[in-house]
Design a protein around this motif. Structure first.
Motif, short mmCIF file in Angstrom:
data_model
loop_
_atom_site.label_atom_id
_atom_site.label_comp_id
_atom_site.label_asym_id
_atom_site.label_seq_id
_atom_site.Cartn_x
_atom_site.Cartn_y
_atom_site.Cartn_z
N GLN A 192 104.36 -37.48 -87.11
CA GLN A 192 104.96 -38.67 -87.70
C GLN A 192 103.91 -39.75 -87.96
OE1 GLN A 192 107.95 -39.23 -84.72
NE2 GLN A 192 109.60 -38.38 -85.99
N ARG A 193 102.89 -39.78 -87.12
CA ARG A 193 101.84 -40.79 -87.31
C ARG A 193 100.71 -40.30 -88.19
NH1 ARG A 193 101.59 -45.11 -83.14
NH2 ARG A 193 103.69 -45.10 -82.29
N GLY A 194 100.82 -39.06 -88.65
CA GLY A 194 99.78 -38.52 -89.51
C GLY A 194 98.47 -38.23 -88.79
N ILE A 195 98.54 -38.04 -87.45
CA ILE A 195 97.32 -37.71 -86.69
C ILE A 195 97.17 -36.18 -86.71
CG2 ILE A 195 96.20 -37.76 -84.42
CD1 ILE A 195 97.78 -40.37 -83.89
N PRO A 196 96.08 -35.67 -87.28
CA PRO A 196 95.94 -34.22 -87.38
C PRO A 196 95.87 -33.56 -86.00
CG PRO A 196 94.20 -35.35 -88.62
CD PRO A 196 94.93 -36.38 -87.84
N VAL A 197 96.55 -32.43 -85.88
CA VAL A 197 96.53 -31.64 -84.64
C VAL A 197 95.91 -30.30 -84.97
CG1 VAL A 197 97.93 -30.62 -82.81
CG2 VAL A 197 98.68 -32.75 -83.91
N ILE A 198 94.86 -29.91 -84.24
CA ILE A 198 94.25 -28.61 -84.48
C ILE A 198 94.10 -27.85 -83.17
CG2 ILE A 198 93.02 -29.37 -86.56
CD1 ILE A 198 90.45 -29.52 -84.92
N ALA A 236 97.92 -42.28 -79.53
CA ALA A 236 97.91 -42.96 -80.83
C ALA A 236 96.53 -43.49 -81.20
CB ALA A 236 98.92 -44.11 -80.82
N GLN A 237 95.65 -43.67 -80.21
CA GLN A 237 94.29 -44.17 -80.48
C GLN A 237 93.38 -43.09 -81.07
OE1 GLN A 237 91.99 -44.68 -76.74
NE2 GLN A 237 93.71 -43.71 -75.70
N CYS A 238 93.88 -41.83 -81.13
CA CYS A 238 93.00 -40.73 -81.52
C CYS A 238 92.97 -40.52 -83.04
CB CYS A 238 93.45 -39.43 -80.86
SG CYS A 238 93.38 -39.53 -79.07
N ASP A 239 91.82 -40.08 -83.56
CA ASP A 239 91.69 -39.70 -84.96
C ASP A 239 92.14 -38.26 -85.17
OD1 ASP A 239 90.18 -42.11 -85.88
OD2 ASP A 239 88.74 -41.37 -84.39
N LEU A 240 92.16 -37.51 -84.07
CA LEU A 240 92.37 -36.06 -84.14
C LEU A 240 92.83 -35.63 -82.76
CD1 LEU A 240 91.65 -33.38 -85.80
CD2 LEU A 240 89.46 -33.45 -84.62
N PRO A 273 81.02 -40.53 -85.13
CA PRO A 273 81.76 -40.31 -83.89
C PRO A 273 83.24 -40.67 -84.10
CG PRO A 273 79.78 -41.59 -83.47
CD PRO A 273 79.94 -41.51 -84.96
N VAL A 274 84.13 -39.80 -83.66
CA VAL A 274 85.56 -40.06 -83.74
C VAL A 274 86.16 -39.92 -82.34
CG1 VAL A 274 85.86 -39.37 -86.14
CG2 VAL A 274 86.02 -37.65 -84.34
N THR A 275 87.40 -40.38 -82.20
CA THR A 275 88.09 -40.26 -80.92
C THR A 275 89.02 -39.06 -81.00
OG1 THR A 275 87.98 -42.64 -80.63
CG2 THR A 275 89.57 -41.45 -79.26
N VAL A 276 88.84 -38.13 -80.08
CA VAL A 276 89.62 -36.89 -80.12
C VAL A 276 90.45 -36.76 -78.85
CG1 VAL A 276 89.54 -34.38 -80.41
CG2 VAL A 276 87.79 -35.81 -81.48
N GLY A 277 91.73 -36.52 -79.01
CA GLY A 277 92.62 -36.29 -77.86
C GLY A 277 92.62 -34.83 -77.48
N ILE A 278 92.57 -34.56 -76.18
CA ILE A 278 92.65 -33.17 -75.70
C ILE A 278 94.02 -33.04 -75.05
CG2 ILE A 278 91.69 -31.46 -74.12
CD1 ILE A 278 89.79 -32.07 -76.37
N LEU A 279 94.88 -32.25 -75.68
CA LEU A 279 96.25 -32.09 -75.19
C LEU A 279 96.28 -30.83 -74.32
CD1 LEU A 279 98.78 -33.73 -75.76
CD2 LEU A 279 99.25 -32.23 -77.71
N GLY A 280 96.17 -31.01 -73.01
CA GLY A 280 96.13 -29.87 -72.08
C GLY A 280 94.70 -29.55 -71.71
N TYR A 281 94.34 -29.85 -70.45
CA TYR A 281 92.95 -29.66 -70.00
C TYR A 281 92.83 -28.33 -69.27
CZ TYR A 281 88.31 -31.29 -68.49
OH TYR A 281 86.97 -31.45 -68.29
N GLY A 282 93.13 -27.24 -69.97
CA GLY A 282 92.97 -25.89 -69.42
C GLY A 282 91.62 -25.33 -69.81
N ILE A 283 91.51 -24.00 -69.87
CA ILE A 283 90.21 -23.38 -70.17
C ILE A 283 89.71 -23.82 -71.55
CG2 ILE A 283 89.05 -21.18 -70.62
CD1 ILE A 283 91.03 -19.97 -68.52
#
Ligand code: CA
Length: 597
Positions: free
Chosen positions: A353-359, A330-334, A274-284
């Protein structure tokens, strides 16, 4: 990676200069190097300074080689020596006896001007810079005579190495006839920005060495800033003394570096923990991605500009509204960024800059997808094509189930694809339809509820250029490019750049994957040369060795030397479909369900 570093923000038609596999071959050769000479430095007389493109790439590649235990020398001219000095490198500036004394096994040029047909050196704009360009290209000509291995990285066609693509430079690059390099190298790497080519080469070496040899984002920024502050470098396009490269902000270099790194290090999702994933924009797309992630047992943090109403039953680790902050993410792995987040948004730079992958959502869903995919792209008709495909699958599956009843001797499970197509038909989605995350979630729910028929789906997606720009490992088993219509193109981009973006749909293909290209468009037909799998064509006008075409009011399909002719139904011939929609839909149906009569 080769496709990625050929991103062409300057609109220079760089993809037209790309020779497939050169990056890999150059890296494989460098991996075995004993001593490498890196030649760089492009002096700009108008600014009385060297430019920011070249030395950072040299430093990055040199550091990567040094980490592999390979000796590195840096070579430049007296104009550019202060730039390399500012990066802590000690450049060799007298070259006459260098090859004899140092005995390098490899020479690498990064953004160094080479002589044109008339023996003069020119910049991209065609200006003669011979007076301020000592002939370092002579080293490469001499190295070739001595049988040393040479590699050239360039972004304009006028650099050392680009002599390998001389004809392509004449044809595709502005001022090509005046500036085209006549100095080839064994391996030639065409890239949107030369530093990126060097980052890519260091990235390819990282894959071979199974070890991340790239600088951190902070080190990469510091290199370019130091070069300007202490080395007196200017931007090669704007001629201003600022930490930009080829007119592009530092953030673009960081995004490229981190995108290359995504191809080296495994995705956090591949850890199967289990990892912590950030959702940037809660659209469709964000909604579907969040629910799918939660279903897989991952922690989800949602960040949106507006207020957020969570999907029913979704438990999240945190919600941020009213804007995106790095403190929260910053708490997210992805992080999964929605299509609405601008590529130059500050939050993305902060994540890089923090090396957090964005997909993207599509990439995320692909990484969690256990099913084979069919993907269709093109300027127009994507949706119509997958809808037609769905109809053809349904019809063929109905026939197939019927005809199979009397054929118990044949094992219908021989091909999992056939089995899926027969049992579940085709589930469709993608651009402007249901995101892949939503389709996967429905499939998971139907399995949980034991509801057929999408227990075992075969999925076809319409995929836009925008989506293709942000994929990483996305690899549809069958990929089709329908067309490339200029009237739909963004005027800031070259046609070569569109072809590059469309070709991303098959860039991760393996030998058993399938690509379908329109034969009638020479620009798209030529992409077959860059494909690593099986290629089929479609044509509205001529018979093909492998593929589908129209002739005499019928459709003809040749899969393995046997031509099958099919009558076109009245409704299929309607004006709402372009020929390529029908041809691709029918060809894919036959490829997946070949032996169903
Ligand atoms: Ca450049």
């Amino acid at each position: 990676m080769e496709n990625l570093i050929a991103s062409d923000p300057g609109g220079r038609n760089v993809f037209a200069l790309l020779v497939p596999d050169q990056l890999r071959l150059a890296a494989q050769s460098l991996r075995l190097a004993r001593r490498v000479a890196i030649v760089t430095g492009f002096y700009i007389p108008e600014a009385d300074a060297g430019e920011t493109d070249g030395p950072p790439g040299a430093k990055t590649l040199g550091d990567a080689l040094a980490k592999l235990g390979i000796s590195v020398d840096y070579l430049t001219d007296s104009y550019n020596a202060p730039l390399l000095g500012s990066l802590g490198l000690e450049p060799v500036t007298t070259h006459d006896s260098y090859l004899d004394s140092a005995k390098p096994s490899h020479l690498v040029s990064i953004e160094r001007s080479a002589r044109a047909r008339d023996g003069r050196y020119r910049n991209m704009r065609g200006h003669d810079i011979t007076a301020t360009t000592p002939p370092l290209d002579e080293l490469f000509l001499e190295a070739a005579r001595r049988g040393l291995t040479t590699i050239g990285i360039g972004d304009g066609g006028n650099e050392i190495g680009m002599g390998k693509v001389f004809a392509e430079t004449l044809a595709a690059i502005p001022h090509g006839h005046e500036i085209a390099s006549t100095v080839p190298t064994d391996f030639c790497i065409a890239t949107g920005v030369s530093n990126w080519g060097a980052y890519g080469l260091a990235g390819a070496l990282s894959i071979l060495a199974d070890h991340d040899l790239l600088p951190t984002a902070a080190e990469c920024s510091a290199q370019i800033e130091t070069l300007v502050r202490d080395g007196g470098a200017v931007d090669g396009v704007t001629h201003r003394r600022e930490p930009t490269v080829d007119g592009l902000p530092l953030a673009d270099s960081l995004r490229m570096l981190e995108s290359i790194r995504q191809l080296i290090v495994p995705s956090p999702l591949e850890r199967r923990l289990p990892v912590t994933v950030g959702i940037l924009g809660y659209g469709i797309a964000g909604r579907a991605a969040a629910s799918l992630l939660a279903r897989h047992g991952h922690r989800v943090c949602i960040s949106d500009l507006h207020s957020v109403a969570l999907e029913e039953g979704l438990t999240v680790a945190g919600v941020e509204t009213g804007g995106h902050t790095i403190k929260f993410l910053a708490q997210c792995d992805l992080v999964v960024a929605s299509p609405g987040v601008r590529p130059d948004a500050l939050i993305l730079t902060q994540l890089h800059q923090r090396g957090i992958p964005v997909i993207s959502e599509l990439e995320l869903a692909y990484q969690l997808c256990p099913y084979p995919l069919i993907a269709v792209t093109g300027t127009r008709g994507k949706r119509s094509t997958i809808e037609l495909m769905q109809r053809f699958f349904a019809a063929r599956a109905a026939n197939g189930m019927e005809s199979r009843r009397g054929r118990s001797s044949r094992d219908p499970t021989a091909s999992p694809l056939i089995q899926r197509g027969l049992e579940g038909g085709l589930t469709i989605g993608g651009n402007k339809g249901r995101p892949l995350s939503a389709l996967l979630l429905e499939s998971a729910l139907s399995i949980a509820n034991r509801q057929s028929p999408i227990e075992n789906p075969l999925i076809a997606l319409a995929v836009s250029s925008f989506q293709l720009e942000s994929i990483v490992h996305f690899r549809p088993h069958i990929a089709a490019i329908l067309n490339l219509h200029e009237d739909h193109l963004d005027r800031h981009r070259s046609l070569a750049e569109y072809a590059r973006i469309k070709s991303r749909i098959f860039m991760n293909h393996r030998p058993d994957d399938i690509l379908i290209l329109p034969y009638d468009d020479p620009r798209l037909r030529a992409l077959a040369r860059k494909h690593h799998g099986r290629t089929f064509f479609i044509s509205a006008s001529q018979p093909l060795d492998r593929g589908a075409w129209l002739a005499g009011g019928k459709m003809h399909i040749n899969l393995d030397g046997m031509v099958e002719s099919i009558a076109i139904q009245q409704d299929e011939a309607s004006a709402e479909f372009f020929p390529e929609n029908l041809l691709v839909a029918k060809l894919v149906t036959r490829l997946v369900l070949p032996d169903v009569q």
